[in-house]
Design a protein around this motif. Structure first.
Motif, PDB file in Angstrom:
ATOM      1  N   SER A 227       0.832  -1.209   0.000  1.00  0.00           N
ATOM      2  CA  SER A 227       0.000   0.000   0.000  1.00  0.00           C
ATOM      3  C   SER A 227       0.866   1.258   0.000  1.00  0.00           C
ATOM      4  CB  SER A 227      -0.924  -0.002   1.217  1.00  0.00           C
ATOM      5  OG  SER A 227      -1.776  -1.129   1.215  1.00  0.00           O
ATOM      6  N   PHE A 228       1.947   1.239   0.771  1.00  0.00           N
ATOM      7  CA  PHE A 228       2.839   2.403   0.819  1.00  0.00           C
ATOM      8  C   PHE A 228       3.502   2.635  -0.534  1.00  0.00           C
ATOM      9  CE2 PHE A 228       7.089   4.200   1.574  1.00  0.00           C
ATOM     10  CZ  PHE A 228       6.741   5.390   2.187  1.00  0.00           C
ATOM     11  N   ILE A 229       3.998   1.563  -1.152  1.00  0.00           N
ATOM     12  CA  ILE A 229       4.628   1.693  -2.470  1.00  0.00           C
ATOM     13  C   ILE A 229       3.617   2.196  -3.496  1.00  0.00           C
ATOM     14  CG2 ILE A 229       5.761   0.420  -4.328  1.00  0.00           C
ATOM     15  CD1 ILE A 229       6.938  -1.429  -2.221  1.00  0.00           C
ATOM     16  N   THR A 230       2.379   1.685  -3.420  1.00  0.00           N
ATOM     17  CA  THR A 230       1.336   2.133  -4.352  1.00  0.00           C
ATOM     18  C   THR A 230       1.015   3.609  -4.154  1.00  0.00           C
ATOM     19  OG1 THR A 230       0.390  -0.093  -4.352  1.00  0.00           O
ATOM     20  CG2 THR A 230      -1.014   1.695  -5.151  1.00  0.00           C
ATOM     21  N   MET A 231       0.940   4.048  -2.907  1.00  0.00           N
ATOM     22  CA  MET A 231       0.672   5.463  -2.641  1.00  0.00           C
ATOM     23  C   MET A 231       1.754   6.352  -3.236  1.00  0.00           C
ATOM     24  SD  MET A 231       0.454   7.437   1.016  1.00  0.00           S
ATOM     25  CE  MET A 231       2.233   7.188   1.247  1.00  0.00           C
TER      26      MET A 231
END
Length: 264
Positions: A227-231
């Motif tokens: 999720s962090f990488i996607t954000m």
């Protein structure tokens, strides 16, 4: 983690080579959709990276009427590398992020079925465990295909779909962790206690618990990292898209000032 490996090793020790192969095939068949879509996403990202760079076209100064017409003509909609197309189509980084979420779904599917496999081997017969494993794999595949057909009907963009699939599998992982929590591993001393003989055994307890450590480390952390990488990736695309819109606005502003109503 060590008790789980001990439970898995002890439960699989009762299987023959043929039964072990059938169990592995029944479990791993659920990994085919995320693996296939991950490779497809990487292929699309590669095509975008190496195909669009050479074909990007910007518009030079021209009458406002011709500029607007060139934005909406059929060649722009068919994908000739125009600036308008770069604002409306997915970028290569989004397909790479989709591949990342496919890997997260693959990992969660494997973890869920692997834990259920141990429980079913202990509780049911080997044939019943294989049938249940294959049926559970088909359920996961059916769910994934239904969501892909519903949320990505065109089949050209499915990042949001695999994010949703991963969230559903996260809930399934928590359910699996609770269901399998009553399977315990123990050691029983043999008749010759002086010689230290031991016998390992598995048993079911009546009480089920939620292992927060196991859920956090092996479920929440991978999903949170993805999720962090996607954000970060989507924020990068948002900044790039705003720059493209500003470029388009700067290009149209002088043309609008020079244009006359008669030209329309």
């Amino acid at each position: 983690m060590r008790p789980y490996l001990s439970i898995k090793t002890l439960s699989l020790s009762h299987l023959t080579a043929k039964q072990h192969l059938l169990m592995a095939i029944s479990r791993d068949v659920s990994l085919l959709p995320p693996l296939a879509y991950s490779l497809t996403s990487c292929r699309k990202a590669w095509q975008l990276i190496h195909g669009d760079i050479a074909n990007v076209k910007l518009y030079g100064p021209r009458p406002l009427k011709e500029t607007i017409a060139s934005f909406v003509n059929e060649s722009a909609l068919e994908g000739d590398g125009t600036l308008l197309e770069s604002l409306t189509t997915a970028r290569a980084s989004e397909y790479l992020l989709c591949s990342l979420w496919c890997m997260v779904s693959l990992y969660l599917s494997y973890s869920i079925l692997d834990s259920l496999m141990v429980r079913w081997i202990v509780k049911y017969s080997i044939l019943a465990a294989i049938v249940r494993m294959f049926a559970m794999s088909l359920i996961i595949i059916t769910l994934e295909l239904i969501l892909l057909a519903s949320l990505s009907p065109k089949g050209d963009y499915y990042l949001h779909t695999w994010v949703l699939i991963s969230c559903v599998l996260t809930g399934a992982y928590i359910w699996q962790s609770y269901i399998t929590s009553n399977l315990n591993y123990g050691v029983r001393m043999g008749e010759r206690e002086a010689q230290g003989s031991q016998h390992n055994y598995l048993k079911f307890s009546k009480k089920r618990t939620i292992d927060l450590y196991n859920i956090t480390v092996f479920c929440v952390v991978p999903v949170g990292l993805a999720s962090f990488i996607t954000m970060i990736g989507l924020l990068r695309n948002l900044v790039i898209q705003r720059l493209d819109v500003e470029q388009l606005a700067r290009m149209l502003r002088p043309l609008a000032q020079e244009g006359k109503p008669s030209e329309w």
